[in-house]
Design an enzyme around this catalytic site. Structure first.
Site, PDB file in Angstrom:
ATOM      1  CB  CYS A  73      -0.949  -0.011   1.205  1.00 32.20           C
ATOM      2  SG  CYS A  73      -0.118   0.100   2.797  1.00 32.20           S
ATOM      3  CE1 TYR A  74       2.282   7.674  -1.061  1.00 33.97           C
ATOM      4  CE2 TYR A  74       2.015   8.044   1.288  1.00 33.97           C
ATOM      5  CZ  TYR A  74       2.517   8.439   0.066  1.00 33.97           C
ATOM      6  OH  TYR A  74       3.265   9.580  -0.027  1.00 33.97           O
TER       7      TYR A  74
END
Length: 143
Positions: free
Chosen positions: A100-101
């Site tokens: 994810c980020y």
């Protein structure tokens, strides 16, 4: 020791905040030890990709994915992750790494996969940001 007690009494709010943060940190670290998946560094992920053909699931939004993703990563939104679906059904015994980020949202998806019987689930610690900081390449566009 007397000065510490004196400080705590004079700064009660600060002392309570410090105690609360300490408890939260200890809880987080203990919970990390017992989670059913592990965290991997960018170097460890590179090794998993090269040696074991790991399935990399990028769960960021489509626009973020197209701006730059790990080469070979597959894009799925968290709501689209189906452990019995075509993409994942074949990977129950293979390494699956969720990206994810920043490495936070991926934990929910990793938890879901581990609960569904996936035995080698990991999360990229620090997310795509850690990958970029390590100077590793990103692909642009759709996968």
């Amino acid at each position: 020791m007397d000065r510490l007690i004196e400080f705590a009494q004079a700064n009660l709010l600060l002392s309570v905040a410090f105690a609360g943060l300490t408890v939260a940190l200890v809880y987080t670290e203990i919970a990390r030890l017992f989670r059913p998946f592990k965290g991997v560094s960018p170097a460890q992920l590179t090794d998993l990709i090269n040696r074991e053909n790991a399935l990399v699931l990028d769960i960021r939004g489509q626009a973020e994915f197209e701006k730059g993703h790990i080469i070979g990563a597959r894009h799925l939104l968290p709501s689209q992750v189906d452990p019995e679906g075509k993409l994942l059904a074949k990977a129950k015994e293979s390494p699956v790494v969720v990206v994810c980020y920043a490495g936070v949202s991926a934990t929910g998806v990793a938890q879901k996969l581990a609960k569904a019987g996936f035995t080698r689930v990991s999360v990229l610690e620090g997310g795509i940001g850690a990958w970029q900081q390590a100077g590793l390449p990103l692909a642009k566009g759709k996968a």
